[in-house]
Write an enzyme that holds these catalytic residues in place. Structure first.
Site, PDB file in Angstrom:
ATOM      1  N   CYS A  27       3.896   5.061  23.604  1.00 18.07           N
ATOM      2  CA  CYS A  27       4.818   5.207  24.722  1.00 18.07           C
ATOM      3  C   CYS A  27       6.083   4.388  24.522  1.00 18.07           C
ATOM      4  CB  CYS A  27       4.149   4.771  26.027  1.00 18.07           C
ATOM      5  SG  CYS A  27       3.816   6.149  27.124  1.00 18.07           S
TER       6      CYS A  27
ATOM      7  N   THR B 272       9.769  -8.062 -12.027  1.00 21.34           N
ATOM      8  CA  THR B 272       8.946  -9.258 -12.211  1.00 21.34           C
ATOM      9  C   THR B 272       7.841  -9.304 -11.164  1.00 21.34           C
ATOM     10  OG1 THR B 272      10.811 -10.411 -13.155  1.00 21.34           O
ATOM     11  CG2 THR B 272       9.016 -11.785 -12.323  1.00 21.34           C
TER      12      THR B 272
ATOM     13  N   GLY C 118       0.822  -1.205   0.000  1.00 23.51           N
ATOM     14  CA  GLY C 118       0.000   0.000   0.000  1.00 23.51           C
ATOM     15  C   GLY C 118       0.860   1.260   0.000  1.00 23.51           C
ATOM     16  N   THR C 119       1.945   1.217   0.732  1.00 28.93           N
ATOM     17  CA  THR C 119       2.836   2.374   0.823  1.00 28.93           C
ATOM     18  C   THR C 119       3.393   2.734  -0.550  1.00 28.93           C
ATOM     19  OG1 THR C 119       3.416   1.727   3.080  1.00 28.93           O
ATOM     20  CG2 THR C 119       4.919   3.256   1.971  1.00 28.93           C
TER      21      THR C 119
ATOM     22  N   GLN D 170      -7.961   0.614   3.827  1.00 33.84           N
ATOM     23  CA  GLN D 170      -8.872   0.095   4.847  1.00 33.84           C
ATOM     24  C   GLN D 170     -10.295  -0.097   4.331  1.00 33.84           C
ATOM     25  OE1 GLN D 170      -8.191  -1.176   7.690  1.00 33.84           O
ATOM     26  NE2 GLN D 170      -6.090  -0.501   7.940  1.00 33.84           N
TER      27      GLN D 170
ATOM     28  N   ASN E  60      -7.584   4.270   9.304  1.00 31.92           N
ATOM     29  CA  ASN E  60      -7.157   3.008   9.911  1.00 31.92           C
ATOM     30  C   ASN E  60      -7.312   2.980  11.420  1.00 31.92           C
ATOM     31  OD1 ASN E  60      -4.982   4.922   9.019  1.00 31.92           O
ATOM     32  ND2 ASN E  60      -3.782   3.752  10.487  1.00 31.92           N
TER      33      ASN E  60
ATOM     34  N   GLY F 257      -2.718  -5.820  -0.057  1.00 32.84           N
ATOM     35  CA  GLY F 257      -3.204  -7.193   0.095  1.00 32.84           C
ATOM     36  C   GLY F 257      -3.416  -7.632   1.528  1.00 32.84           C
TER      37      GLY F 257
HETATM   38  C1  LIG Z   1      -1.754  -0.527   6.286  1.00 30.66           C
HETATM   39  C2  LIG Z   1      -2.044   0.752   5.621  1.00 30.66           C
HETATM   40  C3  LIG Z   1      -1.179   1.284   4.648  1.00 30.66           C
HETATM   41  C4  LIG Z   1       0.134   0.650   4.299  1.00 30.66           C
HETATM   42  O1  LIG Z   1       0.019  -0.530   3.572  1.00 30.66           O
HETATM   43  P1  LIG Z   1       1.295  -1.489   3.470  1.00 30.66           P
HETATM   44  O2  LIG Z   1       0.899  -2.533   2.489  1.00 30.66           O
HETATM   45  O3  LIG Z   1       1.524  -2.047   4.832  1.00 30.66           O
HETATM   46  O4  LIG Z   1       2.429  -0.651   2.977  1.00 30.66           O
HETATM   47  C5  LIG Z   1      -1.530   2.464   4.035  1.00 30.66           C
HETATM   48  N1  LIG Z   1      -2.663   3.093   4.357  1.00 30.66           N
HETATM   49  C6  LIG Z   1      -3.530   2.616   5.264  1.00 30.66           C
HETATM   50  C7  LIG Z   1      -4.783   3.358   5.548  1.00 30.66           C
HETATM   51  C8  LIG Z   1      -3.245   1.433   5.935  1.00 30.66           C
HETATM   52  O5  LIG Z   1      -4.086   0.982   6.857  1.00 30.66           O
END
Ligand SMILES: *Cc1c(COP(=O)(O)O)cnc(C)c1O
Length: 408
Positions: free
Chosen positions: A331, A243, A75-76, A185, A157, A206
């Site tokens: 913390c 790939t 996702g990042t 999310q 999230n 995923g």
């Molecule tokens: C988990 C999350 C990401 C990051 O996804 P990754 O596959 O772990 O890089 C980005 N945005 C939101 C809102 C997430 O909850």
């Protein structure tokens, strides 16, 4: 871990288990079917057929065309690709609009861009109301002729709060501004139909929907200008070199098909479990507050502040009973900073430090909810017995705003 033989997993916004059906669909692509889908021979080609089917399954879940999907590593990467692409497509436009409550994948990138380019990029981070919702008028006013891209998450999230991205995208479009949404999310939990909303980029991960970690998708609307992030081979029509992670992509296809089938259950049975947990905790624990809008929210997420206790301490006690949840404060990182999301919502320090997120999935049961409802109230009561803040409340001199816990 102590004597527990069972894990009650309610941290699905952090990651999810790979669905057994997903694992099963993936396994042949690690053993006998190890071909490269780009190869000319039949052996690779048969992988290519399954690969195309997975792409279609993912597209179906979000109402996209399969050619509009670009596979990434997470996702990042999808978030970075979208935002960096827009800035390169419009080098003369240097303004980004986002929110104060984005995931670090968007928030830290925007902050980084701002400093990296010697503040040549201007970033507007829109505030949110106490319930985590956004003011559309303020959003509209933030857009300028300089704005290259808007990046606003579909659902948060930490709190599950859902933003009106369809409306926001339409506003951006009317101004000729690209719109990206981090829908990591939201995908699989709420219906998404990209045929009906003018979103240019959408990120998927995923491992948030029962596929493996390390696979992501960036949806790029047909006709949207696009500059690749990873340049290399001709994979993904030159939009992302490297790939493809074939087995994970096939797993994600299966996960999306399952999510489509289980969407109704997510919004009825899972939501009912979440509501039972939430109402149970709010009614049995004094000074417990729900964080986030009551209804504009994902069906699986519940974020509650237990005032005058430390979230980290609650988590440690829950862990002894095999209960997995997460806390909004950090913390352990030594920062003492409560979550940026709760801070943006104006949650007082005494409450933000004691916030716990429970995030459910279709694998959770009513017994598990009952188990948590039995364990949490005494944990909070015991911790409060030791809390000077809680005791302070009884003599009427609690000062919010400052954390006095021992870690610094
Ligand atoms: C988990 C999350 C990401 C990051 O996804 P990754 O596959 O772990 O890089 C980005 N945005 C939101 C809102 C997430 O909850």
């Amino acid at each position: 871990m102590s004597s527990i033989d069972k894990v009650v997993y309610m941290d699905n916004n952090a990651t999810t288990r790979v669905a057994p059906e997903v694992l099963e669909a993936m396994l042949p692509y690690y053993s006998e079917l190890y071909g490269n889908p780009s190869s000319m021979h039949t052996f690779g080609g048969q992988v290519g057929v399954k690969f195309a089917e997975a792409r279609q399954q993912i597209a179906t879940l979000i109402g996209a065309n399969s050619e509009e999907l670009v596979f990434t590593s997470c996702g990042t990467e999808s978030d970075s690709t979208a935002i960096l692409s827009a800035l390169q497509s419009f080098p003369q436009k240097r303004h980004i609009v986002t929110t104060r409550v984005e995931h670090p994948a968007v928030k830290n990138l925007c902050e980084h861009l701002d400093t990296l380019t010697g503040h040549k990029h201007k970033v507007t981070m829109l505030p949110v109301a106490d319930d985590g919702t956004i003011d559309l008028k303020q959003y509209e006013e933030s857009l300028t002729d300089e704005t290259a891209i808007v990046s606003v998450m579909w659902a948060n999230n930490e709190t599950g709060v859902i933003f009106p991205v369809a409306e926001m995208a339409a506003i951006a479009k009317s101004r000729g501004i690209l719109f990206h949404t981090d829908a990591v999310q939201a995908v699989g939990k709420v219906p998404i139909n990209l045929a009906e909303v003018p979103i240019d980029f959408l990120s998927i991960s995923g491992h948030k929907l029962h596929a493996p970690k390390g696979i992501g998708v960036l949806y790029v609307r047909k006709g949207t200008p696009f500059v690749p992030f990873m340049i290399g081979g001709h994979q993904e029509h030159g939009r992302r070199g490297g790939t493809e992670n074939v087995a994970a992509i096939i797993g994600l296809g299966k996960a999306c098909a399952l999510a489509g089938e289980k969407m109704a259950e997510e919004n009825s049975r899972v939501k009912a479990l979440r509501d039972k947990l939430e109402e149970g905790l709010l009614s049995s624990v004094p000074s417990a507050i729900l964080n986030g809008h009551k209804t504009e929210r994902l069906p699986n997420t519940c974020n509650i502040s237990f005032e005058y206790v430390e979230g980290e301490a609650i988590l440690l006690h829950l862990d002894r009973f095999g209960i997995c949840a997460s806390s909004g404060s950090a913390c352990t990182s030594g920062s003492l900073e409560p979550s940026h999301v709760l801070r943006a919502m104006g949650v007082p320090f005494t409450a933000a430090h004691g916030s716990i997120r429970f995030s459910l999935s279709v694998y959770n049961t009513e017994e598990e909810v009952d188990y948590i409802l039995e364990k949490v109230p005494p944990i909070i009561a015991n911790l409060r017995e030791m809390s000077p803040f809680w005791k302070g409340e009884h003599v009427g001199k609690v000062g919010g705003g400052q954390c006095k816990c021992s870690c610094s």
